[in-house]
Scaffold this active site. Structure first.
Site, PDB file in Angstrom:
ATOM      1  N   GLY A  11       0.846  -1.192   0.000  1.00 26.94           N
ATOM      2  CA  GLY A  11       0.000   0.000   0.000  1.00 26.94           C
ATOM      3  C   GLY A  11       0.877   1.235   0.000  1.00 26.94           C
ATOM      4  O   GLY A  11       2.019   1.201   0.497  1.00 26.94           O
ATOM      5  N   SER A  12       0.367   2.315  -0.581  1.00 27.88           N
ATOM      6  CA  SER A  12       1.197   3.527  -0.721  1.00 27.88           C
ATOM      7  C   SER A  12       0.331   4.768  -0.775  1.00 27.88           C
ATOM      8  O   SER A  12       0.637   5.715  -1.494  1.00 27.88           O
ATOM      9  CB  SER A  12       2.022   3.425  -2.001  1.00 27.88           C
ATOM     10  OG  SER A  12       1.140   3.162  -3.085  1.00 27.88           O
ATOM     11  N   GLY A  13      -0.773   4.747  -0.017  1.00 29.13           N
ATOM     12  CA  GLY A  13      -1.604   5.949   0.077  1.00 29.13           C
ATOM     13  C   GLY A  13      -1.001   6.912   1.083  1.00 29.13           C
ATOM     14  O   GLY A  13       0.226   6.925   1.308  1.00 29.13           O
ATOM     15  N   GLY A  16       0.154   4.756   4.050  1.00 32.04           N
ATOM     16  CA  GLY A  16       1.125   3.797   3.507  1.00 32.04           C
ATOM     17  C   GLY A  16       2.465   4.473   3.236  1.00 32.04           C
ATOM     18  O   GLY A  16       3.537   3.947   3.578  1.00 32.04           O
ATOM     19  N   ALA A 156      -1.754  10.732   9.240  1.00 34.76           N
ATOM     20  CA  ALA A 156      -0.526  10.449   8.485  1.00 34.76           C
ATOM     21  C   ALA A 156       0.318  11.692   8.217  1.00 34.76           C
ATOM     22  O   ALA A 156       1.549  11.645   8.350  1.00 34.76           O
ATOM     23  CB  ALA A 156      -0.896   9.764   7.161  1.00 34.76           C
ATOM     24  N   LYS A 207     -13.674   3.470  15.543  1.00 34.37           N
ATOM     25  CA  LYS A 207     -13.530   4.920  15.789  1.00 34.37           C
ATOM     26  C   LYS A 207     -13.852   5.721  14.521  1.00 34.37           C
ATOM     27  O   LYS A 207     -14.238   6.885  14.600  1.00 34.37           O
ATOM     28  CB  LYS A 207     -12.146   5.249  16.365  1.00 34.37           C
ATOM     29  CG  LYS A 207     -10.947   5.002  15.442  1.00 34.37           C
ATOM     30  CD  LYS A 207     -10.649   6.144  14.519  1.00 34.37           C
ATOM     31  CE  LYS A 207      -9.653   5.758  13.442  1.00 34.37           C
ATOM     32  NZ  LYS A 207      -9.461   6.791  12.425  1.00 34.37           N
TER      33      LYS A 207
HETATM   34  N1  LIG Z   1      -4.279   8.456   6.295  1.00 37.97           N
HETATM   35  C1  LIG Z   1      -4.216   8.388   7.621  1.00 37.97           C
HETATM   36  O1  LIG Z   1      -4.046   9.409   8.311  1.00 37.97           O
HETATM   37  C2  LIG Z   1      -4.318   7.040   8.292  1.00 37.97           C
HETATM   38  C3  LIG Z   1      -3.772   6.895   9.571  1.00 37.97           C
HETATM   39  C4  LIG Z   1      -3.874   5.677  10.222  1.00 37.97           C
HETATM   40  C5  LIG Z   1      -4.488   4.605   9.591  1.00 37.97           C
HETATM   41  N2  LIG Z   1      -4.989   4.773   8.338  1.00 37.97           N
HETATM   42  C6  LIG Z   1      -5.597   3.584   7.718  1.00 37.97           C
HETATM   43  O2  LIG Z   1      -4.672   3.017   6.788  1.00 37.97           O
HETATM   44  C7  LIG Z   1      -5.374   2.418   5.706  1.00 37.97           C
HETATM   45  C8  LIG Z   1      -4.819   2.971   4.401  1.00 37.97           C
HETATM   46  O3  LIG Z   1      -5.038   4.355   4.369  1.00 37.97           O
HETATM   47  P1  LIG Z   1      -4.173   5.360   3.469  1.00 37.97           P
HETATM   48  O4  LIG Z   1      -4.373   6.709   4.077  1.00 37.97           O
HETATM   49  O5  LIG Z   1      -2.791   4.859   3.290  1.00 37.97           O
HETATM   50  O6  LIG Z   1      -4.899   5.261   2.035  1.00 37.97           O
HETATM   51  P2  LIG Z   1      -5.605   6.437   1.221  1.00 37.97           P
HETATM   52  O7  LIG Z   1      -6.857   6.853   1.883  1.00 37.97           O
HETATM   53  O8  LIG Z   1      -4.597   7.467   0.911  1.00 37.97           O
HETATM   54  O9  LIG Z   1      -6.084   5.646  -0.086  1.00 37.97           O
HETATM   55  C9  LIG Z   1      -5.562   5.769  -1.329  1.00 37.97           C
HETATM   56  C10 LIG Z   1      -4.781   4.529  -1.721  1.00 37.97           C
HETATM   57  O10 LIG Z   1      -5.677   3.532  -2.254  1.00 37.97           O
HETATM   58  C11 LIG Z   1      -5.111   3.042  -3.467  1.00 37.97           C
HETATM   59  N3  LIG Z   1      -6.129   2.463  -4.324  1.00 37.97           N
HETATM   60  C12 LIG Z   1      -7.069   3.107  -5.071  1.00 37.97           C
HETATM   61  N4  LIG Z   1      -7.800   2.199  -5.769  1.00 37.97           N
HETATM   62  C13 LIG Z   1      -7.304   0.985  -5.442  1.00 37.97           C
HETATM   63  C14 LIG Z   1      -7.645  -0.346  -5.817  1.00 37.97           C
HETATM   64  N5  LIG Z   1      -8.655  -0.600  -6.650  1.00 37.97           N
HETATM   65  N6  LIG Z   1      -6.941  -1.367  -5.287  1.00 37.97           N
HETATM   66  C15 LIG Z   1      -5.935  -1.142  -4.402  1.00 37.97           C
HETATM   67  N7  LIG Z   1      -5.563   0.107  -4.016  1.00 37.97           N
HETATM   68  C16 LIG Z   1      -6.246   1.143  -4.524  1.00 37.97           C
HETATM   69  C17 LIG Z   1      -4.459   4.282  -4.048  1.00 37.97           C
HETATM   70  O11 LIG Z   1      -3.541   3.912  -5.048  1.00 37.97           O
HETATM   71  C18 LIG Z   1      -3.795   4.860  -2.815  1.00 37.97           C
HETATM   72  O12 LIG Z   1      -2.579   4.245  -2.575  1.00 37.97           O
HETATM   73  C19 LIG Z   1      -6.863   2.727   5.930  1.00 37.97           C
HETATM   74  O13 LIG Z   1      -7.494   1.615   6.502  1.00 37.97           O
HETATM   75  C20 LIG Z   1      -6.845   3.883   6.922  1.00 37.97           C
HETATM   76  O14 LIG Z   1      -7.985   3.900   7.783  1.00 37.97           O
HETATM   77  C21 LIG Z   1      -4.902   5.944   7.674  1.00 37.97           C
HETATM   78  O1  LIG Z   2      -8.408  10.667   8.355  1.00 37.23           O
HETATM   79  P1  LIG Z   2      -9.169   9.525   8.959  1.00 37.23           P
HETATM   80  O2  LIG Z   2     -10.519   9.942   9.435  1.00 37.23           O
HETATM   81  O3  LIG Z   2      -9.212   8.341   8.020  1.00 37.23           O
HETATM   82  O4  LIG Z   2      -8.356   9.073  10.246  1.00 37.23           O
HETATM   83  C1  LIG Z   2      -6.976   8.894  10.121  1.00 37.23           C
HETATM   84  C2  LIG Z   2      -6.389   8.009  11.206  1.00 37.23           C
HETATM   85  O5  LIG Z   2      -7.076   6.794  11.304  1.00 37.23           O
HETATM   86  C3  LIG Z   2      -6.233   8.695  12.523  1.00 37.23           C
HETATM   87  O6  LIG Z   2      -5.539   7.857  13.421  1.00 37.23           O
END
Ligand SMILES: NC(=O)c1ccc[n+]([C@@H]2O[C@H](COP(=O)([O-])OP(=O)(O)OC[C@H]3O[C@@H](n4cnc5c(N)ncnc54)[C@H](O)[C@@H]3O)[C@@H](O)[C@H]2O)c1
Ligand SMILES: O=P(O)(O)OC[C@H](O)CO
Length: 355
Positions: A11-13, A16, A156, A207
């Site tokens: 993963g690389s969002g 990620g 993030a 949450k």
């Molecule tokens: N962003 C935060 O602040 C944060 C913090 C803690 C936990 N999380 C959790 O981490 C997890 C990942 O979140 P994130 O912020 O890295 O992602 P994100 O919300 O940035 O999502 C975008 C990602 O999804 C990918 N994507 C899009 N379509 C896709 C497909 N069909 N198949 C696979 N990938 C696809 C994109 O390429 C991109 O890498 C989530 O469960 C989120 O709740 C996020």
């Molecule tokens: O931006 P959200 O609402 O997906 O929350 C991000 C993280 O899960 C916070 O810990």
């Protein structure tokens, strides 16, 4: 002495990329524990006419999902998940929960003996027959490998800027818990390991539903006291959810970063809160707002509310979780957002005369 571990970030969002920065730097600092190269699977897309993997591997920045943050050069973006995960000792799953099953199916039967996983994914999977599955169970079942959990108050963009924060690793195996701690912990990202894996993961998923409620309260124009009530009642439902569906859950886990701390940060600073506020203010759909406001990032709260509701409905338990249920119904347009306050006022928590 054990060989250094090969790590792959799946993963690389937004999160990620931030976690790849941490793991990449730890791999450079701890060559006795981790191989230098950290592979990061990127769901390939074109950004300004160029492949995102090529941009990441030349600019060392994920310009779309985590702009203006330098990634260490040993983090290598790879567009094929099977290539990225090949020969990995540790898989770090960090993608929106709706995509995890499809990605695991591509890796099925491809992992070497001894590979372990950690999931940072917040959400549930819908089980056959209308229940829910933990994402860690989806990974364990499909890949036949152990899976620990990392959750916490971790927006993030703030973690990527190296602002101090904490996270909780849920891991029953003490040796693996130590390994994961050394992979994630930095001076600004402090890790506590607990053995209560299920509660850590369930807190992270639930949450996000409460954060949607916090956004509704903001959208309706109420202040911080109302939001505090949403957070408190949400926490009560999270605790009850664990008592009912995950017996053995420890109350102390709710006091870790994965519990109260994540609830607070998400209800103030998260994407779920922000989009849900706009949902009430604009009348647009959640899907429309997600596309307009998040530039490809994905909301986890509304789909998680849906997954939980399928189970509660099946078990005829919606009235025991009125906050989760109302939030789901408002997201679906089945209940006007203006009714949200009735849900708070009439919450069963207020019907008990003495505790
Ligand atoms: N962003 C935060 O602040 C944060 C913090 C803690 C936990 N999380 C959790 O981490 C997890 C990942 O979140 P994130 O912020 O890295 O992602 P994100 O919300 O940035 O999502 C975008 C990602 O999804 C990918 N994507 C899009 N379509 C896709 C497909 N069909 N198949 C696979 N990938 C696809 C994109 O390429 C991109 O890498 C989530 O469960 C989120 O709740 C996020
Ligand atoms: O931006 P959200 O609402 O997906 O929350 C991000 C993280 O899960 C916070 O810990």
């Amino acid at each position: 002495m054990a060989k250094p571990k090969k790590v792959c970030v799946v993963g690389s969002g937004n999160w990620g990329s931030a976690i790849a920065k941490i793991i990449g730097n730890n791999a450079l600092d701890k060559p006795e524990l981790f191989e230098r190269e950290v592979r990061m699977w990127v769901f390939e897309e074109m950004v300004d006419g160029k492949k995102l993997t090529e941009i990441i591997n030349t600019k060392h920045q994920n310009v779309k999902y985590l702009p203006d943050i330098a990634l260490p050069e040993n983090v290598v973006a790879i567009p094929d998940v099977k290539d990225a995960a090949k020969d990995a000792d540790i898989l770090v799953f960090v993608l929106p929960h709706q995509f995890v099953r499809g990605v695991c199916n591509q890796l099925k039967d491809k992992m070497k003996e001894g590979t372990v996983a950690v999931t940072l994914i917040k959400g549930f999977d819908v089980a056959e027959g209308g229940g829910i599955l933990l994402i860690s169970d989806v990974i364990r079942n499909l890949l036949n490998i152990p899976c620990a959990i990392l959750m916490g108050a971790n927006i993030a963009n703030e973690v990527a800027k190296e602002n101090y924060c904490e996270a909780t690793v849920g891991c029953k195996d003490p040796e693996l818990g130590r390994l994961h701690k050394s992979m994630f912990q930095t001076k600004y990202f402090r890790i506590v390991v607990v053995d209560d894996e299920e509660t850590v993961e369930v807190c992270g998923a639930l949450k996000n539903i409460v954060a949607v409620g916090a956004g509704f309260a903001d959208g309706l124009g109420y202040g911080d006291n109302t939001k505090a009530a949403v957070i408190r009642l949400g926490l009560m439902e999270m605790v009850k959810f664990c008592e009912v569906f995950y017996p053995g859950s420890q109350q102390s886990t709710f006091l870790e970063s994965c519990g109260v701390a994540d609830l607070v940060t998400t209800c103030y600073g998260g994407r779920n809160r922000r989009v849900s506020e706009a949902y009430v203010r604009t009348g647009k759909t959640i899907e429309q707002l997600e596309a307009e406001m998040l530039n490809g990032q994905k909301l986890q709260g509304p789909p998680t509310a849906d997954e939980v509701n399928v189970m509660l409905k099946n078990k005829k338990m919606e009235d025991r979780f009125p906050l989760f249920t109302a939030i789901h119904r408002i997201c679906k347009g089945e209940l006007p957002a203006t009714k949200f306050l009735d849900c708070l006022k009439n919450h069963p928590e207020h019907m008990i005369s003495h505790k």
